[in-house]
Design an enzyme around this catalytic site. Structure first.
Site, PDB file in Angstrom:
ATOM      1  N   GLY A 194       1.024  -1.229   0.107  1.00  0.00           N
ATOM      2  CA  GLY A 194       0.092  -0.071  -0.035  1.00  0.00           C
ATOM      3  C   GLY A 194       0.837   1.321   0.063  1.00  0.00           C
ATOM      4  O   GLY A 194       2.140   1.122   0.257  1.00  0.00           O
ATOM      5  N   CYS A 236       5.333  -6.275   1.468  1.00  0.00           N
ATOM      6  CA  CYS A 236       5.857  -4.925   1.558  1.00  0.00           C
ATOM      7  C   CYS A 236       4.956  -4.050   2.730  1.00  0.00           C
ATOM      8  O   CYS A 236       5.379  -4.211   3.745  1.00  0.00           O
ATOM      9  CB  CYS A 236       5.217  -4.286   0.207  1.00  0.00           C
ATOM     10  SG  CYS A 236       6.162  -2.585   0.004  1.00  0.00           S
ATOM     11  N   TYR A 237       3.953  -3.159   2.350  1.00  0.00           N
ATOM     12  CA  TYR A 237       3.121  -2.562   3.603  1.00  0.00           C
ATOM     13  C   TYR A 237       2.734  -3.429   4.628  1.00  0.00           C
ATOM     14  O   TYR A 237       2.804  -3.284   5.749  1.00  0.00           O
ATOM     15  CB  TYR A 237       1.925  -1.870   3.059  1.00  0.00           C
ATOM     16  CG  TYR A 237       1.439  -1.046   4.033  1.00  0.00           C
ATOM     17  CD1 TYR A 237       1.709   0.415   4.524  1.00  0.00           C
ATOM     18  CD2 TYR A 237       0.373  -1.726   4.755  1.00  0.00           C
ATOM     19  CE1 TYR A 237       0.961   1.003   5.290  1.00  0.00           C
ATOM     20  CE2 TYR A 237      -0.404  -0.926   5.817  1.00  0.00           C
ATOM     21  CZ  TYR A 237      -0.038   0.409   6.155  1.00  0.00           C
ATOM     22  OH  TYR A 237      -0.800   1.098   7.173  1.00  0.00           O
ATOM     23  N   HIS A 288       7.746  -7.660  -3.846  1.00  0.00           N
ATOM     24  CA  HIS A 288       6.368  -8.382  -4.295  1.00  0.00           C
ATOM     25  C   HIS A 288       6.510  -9.221  -4.989  1.00  0.00           C
ATOM     26  O   HIS A 288       6.868  -9.346  -6.209  1.00  0.00           O
ATOM     27  CB  HIS A 288       5.800  -7.018  -5.285  1.00  0.00           C
ATOM     28  CG  HIS A 288       5.576  -5.859  -4.583  1.00  0.00           C
ATOM     29  ND1 HIS A 288       4.125  -5.623  -4.154  1.00  0.00           N
ATOM     30  CD2 HIS A 288       6.216  -4.818  -4.165  1.00  0.00           C
ATOM     31  CE1 HIS A 288       4.064  -4.521  -3.567  1.00  0.00           C
ATOM     32  NE2 HIS A 288       5.321  -4.097  -3.502  1.00  0.00           N
ATOM     33  N   GLU A 332       3.946 -11.161  -6.218  1.00  0.00           N
ATOM     34  CA  GLU A 332       2.965 -11.422  -7.180  1.00  0.00           C
ATOM     35  C   GLU A 332       3.318 -10.765  -8.391  1.00  0.00           C
ATOM     36  O   GLU A 332       2.696 -11.078  -9.491  1.00  0.00           O
ATOM     37  CB  GLU A 332       1.704 -10.807  -6.488  1.00  0.00           C
ATOM     38  CG  GLU A 332       1.773  -9.184  -6.274  1.00  0.00           C
ATOM     39  CD  GLU A 332       2.430  -8.647  -5.157  1.00  0.00           C
ATOM     40  OE1 GLU A 332       3.196  -9.383  -4.707  1.00  0.00           O
ATOM     41  OE2 GLU A 332       2.175  -7.506  -4.715  1.00  0.00           O
ATOM     42  N   SER A 369     -24.937  -9.584 -24.794  1.00  0.00           N
ATOM     43  CA  SER A 369     -24.339  -8.506 -25.683  1.00  0.00           C
ATOM     44  C   SER A 369     -23.356  -9.269 -26.863  1.00  0.00           C
ATOM     45  O   SER A 369     -22.793  -8.490 -27.630  1.00  0.00           O
ATOM     46  CB  SER A 369     -23.419  -7.629 -24.810  1.00  0.00           C
ATOM     47  OG  SER A 369     -22.039  -8.560 -24.469  1.00  0.00           O
ATOM     48  N   GLY A 370     -23.312 -10.514 -26.612  1.00  0.00           N
ATOM     49  CA  GLY A 370     -22.393 -11.227 -27.646  1.00  0.00           C
ATOM     50  C   GLY A 370     -21.063 -11.343 -27.411  1.00  0.00           C
ATOM     51  O   GLY A 370     -20.301 -11.938 -27.847  1.00  0.00           O
ATOM     52  N   GLY A 371     -20.690 -10.698 -26.126  1.00  0.00           N
ATOM     53  CA  GLY A 371     -19.285 -10.583 -25.663  1.00  0.00           C
ATOM     54  C   GLY A 371     -19.006 -12.050 -24.413  1.00  0.00           C
ATOM     55  O   GLY A 371     -20.136 -12.821 -24.464  1.00  0.00           O
ATOM     56  N   VAL A 372     -17.883 -11.977 -24.146  1.00  0.00           N
ATOM     57  CA  VAL A 372     -17.667 -12.959 -23.495  1.00  0.00           C
ATOM     58  C   VAL A 372     -18.393 -13.195 -21.988  1.00  0.00           C
ATOM     59  O   VAL A 372     -18.983 -14.457 -21.763  1.00  0.00           O
ATOM     60  CB  VAL A 372     -16.131 -13.082 -22.691  1.00  0.00           C
ATOM     61  CG1 VAL A 372     -15.764 -14.480 -22.212  1.00  0.00           C
ATOM     62  CG2 VAL A 372     -15.216 -12.878 -24.147  1.00  0.00           C
ATOM     63  N   ASP A 373     -18.312 -12.276 -21.299  1.00  0.00           N
ATOM     64  CA  ASP A 373     -19.147 -12.215 -19.966  1.00  0.00           C
ATOM     65  C   ASP A 373     -20.406 -12.611 -20.066  1.00  0.00           C
ATOM     66  O   ASP A 373     -20.938 -13.371 -19.412  1.00  0.00           O
ATOM     67  CB  ASP A 373     -18.798 -10.911 -19.276  1.00  0.00           C
ATOM     68  CG  ASP A 373     -17.338 -10.549 -19.332  1.00  0.00           C
ATOM     69  OD1 ASP A 373     -16.575 -11.267 -19.453  1.00  0.00           O
ATOM     70  OD2 ASP A 373     -17.292  -9.246 -18.970  1.00  0.00           O
ATOM     71  N   SER A 374     -21.294 -11.913 -20.680  1.00  0.00           N
ATOM     72  CA  SER A 374     -22.726 -12.387 -20.697  1.00  0.00           C
ATOM     73  C   SER A 374     -23.014 -13.679 -21.256  1.00  0.00           C
ATOM     74  O   SER A 374     -23.942 -14.330 -20.818  1.00  0.00           O
ATOM     75  CB  SER A 374     -23.623 -11.103 -21.518  1.00  0.00           C
ATOM     76  OG  SER A 374     -23.184 -11.166 -22.833  1.00  0.00           O
ATOM     77  N   SER A 375     -22.213 -14.055 -22.117  1.00  0.00           N
ATOM     78  CA  SER A 375     -22.301 -15.485 -22.791  1.00  0.00           C
ATOM     79  C   SER A 375     -22.169 -16.422 -22.034  1.00  0.00           C
ATOM     80  O   SER A 375     -22.703 -17.599 -21.852  1.00  0.00           O
ATOM     81  CB  SER A 375     -21.593 -15.786 -24.313  1.00  0.00           C
ATOM     82  OG  SER A 375     -21.492 -14.477 -25.211  1.00  0.00           O
ATOM     83  N   LYS A 395     -11.374 -11.926 -15.514  1.00  0.00           N
ATOM     84  CA  LYS A 395     -11.652 -12.260 -17.162  1.00  0.00           C
ATOM     85  C   LYS A 395     -11.345 -13.435 -17.705  1.00  0.00           C
ATOM     86  O   LYS A 395     -11.543 -14.436 -18.208  1.00  0.00           O
ATOM     87  CB  LYS A 395     -11.211 -11.033 -17.883  1.00  0.00           C
ATOM     88  CG  LYS A 395     -11.593 -10.898 -19.254  1.00  0.00           C
ATOM     89  CD  LYS A 395     -12.897 -10.173 -19.530  1.00  0.00           C
ATOM     90  CE  LYS A 395     -13.342 -10.093 -20.834  1.00  0.00           C
ATOM     91  NZ  LYS A 395     -14.507  -9.185 -20.961  1.00  0.00           N
TER      92      LYS A 395
END
Ligand code: XMP
Length: 519
Positions: A55, A82-83, A169, A171, A222-228, A375
């Site tokens: 942070g 870190c923090y 870090h 990550e 919507s035709g996109g990945v998420d809604s499909s 995603k």
């Protein structure tokens, strides 16, 4: 079997989401909470381990984030980053001061005590990424230094209490052996590593079934990945009690209205109502040039069309008094984290078109099957569900579609021109094997007419800009250096095949200071 969870307390680092992703990459579920989350909320997750993020603050500042120090008494292993290290040292009776020399960037860390389980299997020296201005100068009782750079402490441990912390870090990509260190922490926590796509699908489908009971669900595709992917998960749970609505808003890409339905209805059996509302939308867009007005009109029209259709579907499938109960939304984890972040939601530069007003207006309850996922995880789930790659690897496409890529007024003629040009860009980028490597690549139609010559004819026609960007999340982006050969092919094809465009230019602006879309 219960899902094992690692809780990550966010002290405001730009890398917190990365910690969550690195853990999930080891097939262990992780949750990000603001550091101010009440102890009861953290306990309720029954975490098997706790990570304190980095942070920007200093622990000795008056306005340092106010996490409850009882988090260190939960009785599960703790890793400070870190923090997080400063927090542990400060709250357990050690001392943190501003360092005489700030460490930022690549550094080499000596792992001085390889016997501590956090460093199992690691070599005596590792490359890491540092970003800090404070340092621990006195350790709390029971802690010892286990790692250091040439000028500062880099790691502490107290096995008895089950607390470890590192100054660097693990990550970020610049710490190549970071995944091993994170894996070691997960082993310390007793993680089984069984949070897989199959596990997620099974438990999500079961919980949707239980939640919905014999209710009826509606989804805006919507035709996109998420809604499909969200729709396919709900369909798997309740079959045809899910109805999907896919609206042609007149500013979709070429053939999209047909191909999305073919993929989702034809290949996956979804119950889809395709609504061709092109004319309605284009009428509302006539004469509008301001991008925000375009967005608002498209958003409002979408809600109106969706509502009409939903009422019709309810009447037809459930009778005159019939009512739909649930709405599926493809909300993702970054939005969930963002809305509860210690930093607060980020500033809005463009109002994004969504269906925000719908659930309240229609009194629908929400199902958000992807709200725990990033995603790339959504894509993994989609692959496991057997969805076509064409949907899963689709580049992001804005809700207001081509309307924000047609500068100035949106007219049917301009939409048709841009659809043709866009189709050429996308197909050439695909042919060059770049489509999945680029965040977005598309054409923009400019209201600039210029003189050209074709054969012996003078032309006077529109200009088209090509945009291709690399990005991690759409928040920042670098323009992509497409090869001259590829640009030449795209330009030749557009000028030769799209009657009405006689000039092509290439956008070499990154974000910031530009944005990805032109409007
Ligand atoms: P900008 O243009 O703000 O875009 O750099 C960042 C990302 O957001 C997408 N975008 C939108 N998506 N509705 C959406 O659903 C919108 O109004 C909208 N505007 C931009 C853009 O395509 C990029 O991925």
């Amino acid at each position: 079997m219960d899902t094992q969870t690692i809780a990550i307390l966010d002290f405001g680092s730009q890398y917190t989401q990365l910690i969550a992703r690195r853990i999930r990459e080891q097939n262990v579920f992780s949750v990000v909470l603001p550091c101010t989350a009440p102890l009861a909320e953290i306990r309720a997750l029954k975490p098997i381990g706790l990570i304190l993020s980095g942070g920007p603050s200093s622990v000795y500042d008056d306005d340092a984030p106010a996490a409850d120090p009882q988090i260190l008494e939960l009785g599960v292993p703790v890793l400070g980053v870190c923090y997080g290290l400063h927090y542990i040292v400060h709250h357990l009776g050690g001392k943190v001061l501003s360092a005489p020399k700030r460490e930022y960037g690549h550094a080499e860390v000596t792992l001085e005590d390889l016997s501590t389980p956090l460093f199992a299997g690691l070599p005596p020296a590792i490359q890491v990424w540092m970003s800090h201005g404070d340092e621990a100068v006195e350790l709390p009782a029971g802690f010892r230094r286990v790692a250091a750079t040439s000028n500062a402490l880099a790691g502490i441990a107290n096995e008895e209490r089950g607390i470890w912390a590192v100054q660097f870090h693990p990550e970020v990509h610049h710490t190549p052996l970071g995944p091993q260190l994170i894996r070691n922490f997960l082993t310390i926590c007793g993680a089984r590593g069984d949070w897989t796509a199959a596990h997620f699908i099974e438990s999500t489908v079961a919980s949707i079934r239980e939640k919905v009971g014999d209710g009826h669900v509606i989804c805006g595709l919507s035709g996109g990945v998420d809604s499909s992917v969200a729709a396919v998960l709900v369909h798997k749970a309740i079959g045809n009690r899910l109805t999907c609505i896919f609206v042609n808003n007149g500013v979709l890409r070429k053939n999209e209205f047909v191909s999305v339905q073919e993929n989702l209805r034809g290949k996956l059996g979804l119950n889809i109502v395709g609504v061709n509302a092109s004319a309605r939308f284009l009428e509302r867009l006539a004469g509008v040039t301001d991008p925000e007005v375009k967005r608002k009109r498209i958003g409002a029209e979408f809600i109106a069309v969706f509502e009409d259709e939903a009422h019709r579907i309810a009447r037809e499938t459930l009778g005159p008094e019939g009512k739909l109960d649930w709405l599926v939304q493809g909300t993702l984890y970054p939005d969930v984290i963002e809305s509860s972040s210690v930093k607060g939601p980020s500033q809005t530069i463009k109002s994004h078109h969504n269906v925000g007003g719908l659930p309240e207006r229609m009194k629908l309850k929400l199902i958000e099957p992807l709200r725990d996922l990033f995603k790339d995880e959504v894509r993994r789930i989609g692959r496991d569900l057997g969805m076509p790659e064409e949907i899963l690897s689709r580049q992001p496409f804005p809700g207001p579609g081509l309307a924000v890529r047609i500068l100035g007024e949106v007219t049917p003629e301009r939409v048709a021109l841009l659809q043709e040009a866009d189709e050429i860009v996308v197909s050439e980028i695909k042919a060059a094997g770049l489509y999945t490597k680029i965040w977005q690549s598309f054409a923009v139609l400019l209201p600039v007419m210029s003189v050209g010559v074709m054969g012996d004819q003078r032309t006077y026609a529109y200009t088209c800009a090509i945009r291709a960007v690399h990005s991690e999340d759409g928040m920042t982006a670098d323009w992509t250096p497409l090869s001259y050969d590829l640009l030449k092919r795209i330009s030749n094809r557009i000028v030769n095949e799209v009657r009405g465009i006689n000039r092509v230019v290439y956008d070499i602006t990154s974000k910031p200071p530009g944005t990805i879309e032109w409007e």
